[in-house]
Design an enzyme around this catalytic site. Structure first.
Site, PDB file in Angstrom:
ATOM      1  N   GLY A  43       0.836  -1.193   0.000  1.00  0.00           N
ATOM      2  CA  GLY A  43       0.000   0.000   0.000  1.00  0.00           C
ATOM      3  C   GLY A  43       0.871   1.243   0.000  1.00  0.00           C
ATOM      4  CB  CYS A  44       0.544   4.449   1.786  1.00  0.00           C
ATOM      5  SG  CYS A  44       1.479   5.939   2.143  1.00  0.00           S
ATOM      6  CG  PHE A  45       5.989   4.841  -1.058  1.00  0.00           C
ATOM      7  CD1 PHE A  45       5.503   6.029  -0.528  1.00  0.00           C
ATOM      8  CD2 PHE A  45       6.488   4.871  -2.362  1.00  0.00           C
ATOM      9  CE1 PHE A  45       5.510   7.213  -1.248  1.00  0.00           C
ATOM     10  CE2 PHE A  45       6.503   6.052  -3.100  1.00  0.00           C
ATOM     11  CZ  PHE A  45       6.010   7.222  -2.536  1.00  0.00           C
TER      12      PHE A  45
END
Length: 210
Positions: A43-45
């Protein structure tokens, strides 16, 4: 809000067979170098980086993009969902201190791998769950754990994590690196990343850096 199914994995870790019975590395393999790389997308890094940086043996985590067809993409381009890239992290680690198997444990705790092309409110192919393997051993282990977790019904739904060969990794803009540690008061960090990070740290309390 992105969710971490921590309780499932507290149970999972007590099921020794899932990770203890993983395929062993062939003895004919050449000795590993001091540092190795795992490329993971959860998902969001920003969130991925914040979590994996906590683990002993992880030397460096770099946020970036991989798995797509556009060369040297910008963050804005990737956010459109048209580049084919996933937000991912290159996790540089010392295999003498932490194994790829342990990183995979962290991977399956760090996000919900049953969500297709999303994590919570972050929606799009750029937020897909993926393991980009660097060698046949990483591929074998990734596929083994996915099969095992599905067979043991660790989740209510089957895992949708992609297992793809690593090709090229494009480092994200500098302001994305160490994002959480530099922007802890930003609402997304405070209300999304921080709660997930605390859950992650509770699961891996014996594996955290001092």
């Amino acid at each position: 809000m992105k969710k971490l199914i921590c309780n499932l994995f507290l149970v999972l870790f007590s099921t020794v067979s899932v990770f203890a019975s993983a395929p062993k590395s062939p003895k004919t393999l050449k000795p590993v170098s001091r540092l190795d790389t795992a490329t993971l997308a959860t998902g969001c890094f920003w969130c991925t980086e914040a979590k994996f940086k906590q683990l002993k043996g992880v030397e460096k985590v770099v946020s970036g993009f991989t798995g797509g067809h556009v060369a040297h993409p910008s963050y804005r381009q990737v956010c459109t969902g048209t580049t084919g890239h996933a937000e991912a992290c290159n996790i540089i680690y010392d295999p003498k201190k932490i194994s790829f198997d342990e990183l995979l444990k962290a991977f399956f705790v760090a996000h919900d791998p049953t969500q297709l092309n999303r994590q919570g409110n972050d929606v799009g192919t750029q937020y897909r769950s993926a393991i980009f393997y660097h060698n046949p051993e990483q591929k074998q282990k990734a596929e083994y754990y996915i099969k095992k977790l599905n067979a043991e019904k660790a989740y209510k739904q089957n895992i949708v994590t992609e297992v793809k060969p690593f090709t090229v990794f494009y480092k994200a803009e500098d302001y994305h690196q160490d994002y959480f540690s530099r922007n802890g008061d930003v609402p997304y960090c405070k209300y999304v990343i921080q709660p997930e990070l605390e859950k992650f740290k509770k699961v891996f309390k014996d594996k955290l850096k001092n």
